[in-house]
Design a protein around this motif. Sequence first.
Motif, mmCIF file in Angstrom:
data_model
loop_
_atom_site.group_PDB
_atom_site.id
_atom_site.type_symbol
_atom_site.label_atom_id
_atom_site.label_comp_id
_atom_site.label_asym_id
_atom_site.label_seq_id
_atom_site.Cartn_x
_atom_site.Cartn_y
_atom_site.Cartn_z
ATOM 1 N N LYS A 1 47.566 46.198 44.288
ATOM 2 C CA LYS A 1 47.901 46.064 42.852
ATOM 3 C C LYS A 1 49.058 47.053 42.593
ATOM 4 O O LYS A 1 49.257 48.128 43.460
ATOM 5 C CB LYS A 1 46.695 46.734 41.923
ATOM 6 C CG LYS A 1 45.470 45.932 41.711
ATOM 7 C CD LYS A 1 44.754 46.482 40.767
ATOM 8 C CE LYS A 1 43.660 45.696 40.185
ATOM 9 N NZ LYS A 1 42.808 46.290 39.243
ATOM 10 N N TYR B 1 46.623 42.334 34.484
ATOM 11 C CA TYR B 1 46.711 41.923 35.633
ATOM 12 C C TYR B 1 45.933 40.553 35.764
ATOM 13 O O TYR B 1 46.400 39.809 36.895
ATOM 14 C CB TYR B 1 45.462 42.906 36.430
ATOM 15 C CG TYR B 1 45.854 44.375 36.614
ATOM 16 C CD1 TYR B 1 46.933 44.518 37.634
ATOM 17 C CD2 TYR B 1 45.464 45.353 35.974
ATOM 18 C CE1 TYR B 1 47.273 45.885 37.763
ATOM 19 C CE2 TYR B 1 45.968 46.362 36.160
ATOM 20 C CZ TYR B 1 46.775 46.688 37.291
ATOM 21 O OH TYR B 1 47.282 47.916 37.183
ATOM 22 N N GLY C 1 51.412 41.305 41.454
ATOM 23 C CA GLY C 1 51.346 42.690 42.326
ATOM 24 C C GLY C 1 52.465 42.721 43.343
ATOM 25 O O GLY C 1 53.651 42.632 42.869
#
Length: 61
Positions: free
Chosen positions: A33, A7, A12
């Motif tokens: 996300k 991440y 995203g």
Amino acid sequence: MKVTINYDLCKGPECAECVNACPMEVFEIQGDKVVVAREEDCSGCGVCMDVCPTNAVKVED
């Protein structure tokens, strides 16, 4: 297969190349996300890794 998303690198939903490219529909967008929603369906084809512009997706045996 073990599917992970870094991440720190993932852009995203604004990118979502892995979501769109995965033939097994392993990924989905949840809120802000991209998540691995169905890891058990992963065939290990590596398309998600190939299309990710930031190398955030990894697939391992």
